[in-house]
Design a protein around this motif. Structure first.
Motif, short mmCIF file in Angstrom:
data_model
loop_
_atom_site.label_atom_id
_atom_site.label_comp_id
_atom_site.label_asym_id
_atom_site.label_seq_id
_atom_site.Cartn_x
_atom_site.Cartn_y
_atom_site.Cartn_z
N TYR A 53 0.55 -1.19 -0.14
CA TYR A 53 -0.14 -0.10 -0.28
C TYR A 53 1.01 1.04 -0.18
N GLU A 54 2.12 1.51 0.87
CA GLU A 54 2.65 2.51 0.93
C GLU A 54 3.84 2.15 -0.41
N THR A 55 4.47 1.80 -0.50
CA THR A 55 4.97 1.66 -2.02
C THR A 55 4.33 1.55 -2.96
N LYS A 56 3.19 1.06 -2.84
CA LYS A 56 2.65 1.46 -4.99
C LYS A 56 1.89 1.93 -4.72
N MET A 60 1.05 5.96 -6.76
CA MET A 60 0.57 5.14 -7.80
C MET A 60 -1.04 6.16 -8.19
N VAL A 61 -1.92 6.37 -6.73
CA VAL A 61 -3.06 7.18 -6.51
C VAL A 61 -2.69 8.08 -7.00
N ALA A 62 -1.64 8.95 -5.99
CA ALA A 62 -1.04 10.50 -5.41
C ALA A 62 -0.52 10.42 -7.34
N GLY A 63 -0.16 9.55 -8.83
CA GLY A 63 0.90 10.00 -9.96
C GLY A 63 -1.05 10.94 -10.48
N TYR A 121 -3.39 -5.97 -2.74
CA TYR A 121 -3.24 -5.55 -0.48
C TYR A 121 -4.24 -5.74 0.16
N THR A 122 -4.94 -6.19 -0.27
CA THR A 122 -6.30 -6.03 0.59
C THR A 122 -7.60 -7.06 0.27
#
Length: 135
Positions: A53-56, A60-63, A121-122
């Motif tokens: 979640y933290e690294t991928k 991605m969403v922030a981008g 991730y979930t």
């Protein structure tokens, strides 16, 4: 005696400077920003890969959000606020954006890619809250 006084003054100065910086860091979210909280409720048998979640996922969403994004945070649930009660959320991801309409315009065309990433991730269906920062 003078050396002890000088050392005490230096230590107090460092403590006040550090406290001032921490206080500034906590309050640097501007009034009027839109806050999008993506909350992952705790439930028996549910899983959450915080590292992925933290690294991928979040990057991605922030981008997708581009210059509309002011900052984002990731929180790991550790406890309920009430003793002996279950953890309410395993994790919460939060985006602070300047414009809700720009956020929606950026997320809309990328919704399928975002949802397709969830199983990596979930197995939790998130709860999303959109709010306005008032203080």
């Amino acid at each position: 005696m003078k050396v002890k006084l000088a050392v005490s003054i230096i230590l107090l100065t460092i403590c006040f400077a550090a406290f001032g910086q921490e206080k500034q860091a906590v309050t640097n979210v501007e009034k009027g920003l839109t806050k999008v909280s993506v909350m992952y409720p705790y439930a028996e048998g549910k899983t959450f890969d915080l590292e992925y979640y933290e690294t991928k996922h979040m990057p991605m969403v922030a981008g997708f959000l581009g210059s509309n994004l002011v900052k984002y945070t990731i929180e790991k649930g550790v406890s309920s606020g009430i003793p002996n009660q279950p953890l309410p959320f395993m994790a919460i991801g939060t985006f602070y954006v300047k414009s809700l309409s720009d956020y929606q315009a950026a997320i809309g065309p990328n919704r399928d890619a975002i949802r397709a990433d969830f199983p990596k991730y979930t197995n939790i269906t998130p709860i999303i809250l959109v709010s306005e920062v008032v203080r």
